[in-house]
Design a protein around this motif. Structure first.
Motif: not given
Length: 337
Positions: A103, A109, A111, A113, A119, A162
């Motif tokens: 993501h 951000n 990140a 998943v 998330n 998160h």
């Protein structure tokens, strides 16, 4: 996830309401919603099973969109690769059973998943993001959920959260509470209306009685196995089906009636007593809101910002053409348990 349908429209799907008490004396009515299959992308499209919205059930609490996908063989389909696309007026909730998704968003951000980790991205005023399954992913499997923000928070700033919920065990049944509260476990993830989101995995023949908030409406999406809501007259819910229970019950009794381990996602929330318009990736209150959001996205407005680091060819997913008719708001009419 973006809604990649080229002409997003309301679809008239069928539901059935079952009433009864299963011999338990605490009858609840269950509305069974069947998913419709939606291909996302090109000739090797990944198919998702969409249970929300439907013509007769637009919302469950503030949950306004539910896609269930997989298990998807990434080697055959190419996996997920969603270019930069916008959202307004909602929160996205990503929950995986297997695989991994990268993501990126316009807050900066970057990140991952992963299974068992939630998330939550708040679009509010406006955000853009990308979602790409990672090279190591062989099977992609999960749900993508959206929550409509109430009008008082529709213009809230962008945000991202998160959380890894602990696993609650009850007689071999595993429960992960990723939003809200259930069985004494409360998620720290902030929402703007009261909500519940939880994954349940159940061995064959297992049964659990869940105390739930009577002012919530609930929906149970079955991912695998066959799960019966025992305190109703409904038959077992099959894979991809959603069983809806309206407000007024403080107890849901679930039983796995398959010979395999069953899994489901339980959603809930207080009814959103507001009219909303949801079109493509936008939630607004009027037709003019949607027109404005689309124009701003097409014009690369600062409202959505820019996603950095996405390697795909398409750096700005084109918005579909608006329908020729005037978009009308939807109002949620909660059912009664």
């Amino acid at each position: 996830m973006s809604n990649l349908e080229p002409r997003p429209t309301e679809i008239d799907c069928h539901s059935t309401v079952h009433r009864g008490d299963g011999g338990r004396g605490d009858a609840v009515a269950v509305e069974v919603l069947s998913a419709r299959d939606v291909p996302l992308g090109g000739p090797r499209a990944m198919t998702v099973h969409r249970t929300l919205p439907q013509r007769q059930r637009s919302l469950i609490g503030a949950w306004c969109f539910a896609d269930h996908y997989g298990p998807d063989d990434v080697s055959a389909t190419g996996g997920m690769d969603v270019p930069p696309h916008p959202h307004t007026g909602l929160q996205t909730v990503s929950w995986l059973f297997s695989g991994e998704i990268e993501h990126r968003d316009t807050i900066g951000n970057h990140a991952m998943v992963r299974p068992g980790e939630v998330n939550l991205m708040t679009a509010g005023h406006g955000i853009a993001h990308t979602e790409v399954s990672t090279p190591d992913t062989t099977v992609l499997h999960g749900v993508q959920l959206w929550v409509a923000l109430p009008e008082s928070a529709a213009d809230t700033p962008r945000d991202f959260a998160h959380h890894i919920p602990p696993v609650l065990e009850r007689d071999g049944i595993e429960v992960r509470v990723f939003l809200g509260e259930l069985l004494g476990e409360r998620s720290p993830v902030h929402t703007f209306t009261p909500l519940l989101g939880a994954e349940l995995t159940m061995p064959p023949d297992a049964e659990i009685a869940l105390p739930v908030a009577p002012d919530f409406e609930h929906g149970l999406i079955v991912d695998q196995g066959r799960i019966r809501i025992v305190n109703s007259a409904a038959g077992p819910l099959e894979r991809t089906e959603l069983g809806y229970v309206g407000v007024g019950t403080d107890r849901l009794v679930l039983r796995n009636e398959s010979g395999e381990r069953a899994r489901a996602v339980l959603l809930g929330g207080t009814p959103l007593d507001e009219e909303i318009i949801m079109w493509w990736n936008f939630v607004g209150r009027t037709h003019d809101d949607i027109v404005r959001f689309r124009e701003q996205w097409t014009a690369h407005s600062d409202r959505f910002g820019k996603v950095e680091g996405y390697a795909g060819e398409i750096q700005h997913l084109p918005a579909p053409e608006l329908p020729t008719t005037h978009l009308r708001p939807r109002h949620n009419v909660p059912g009664q348990a």
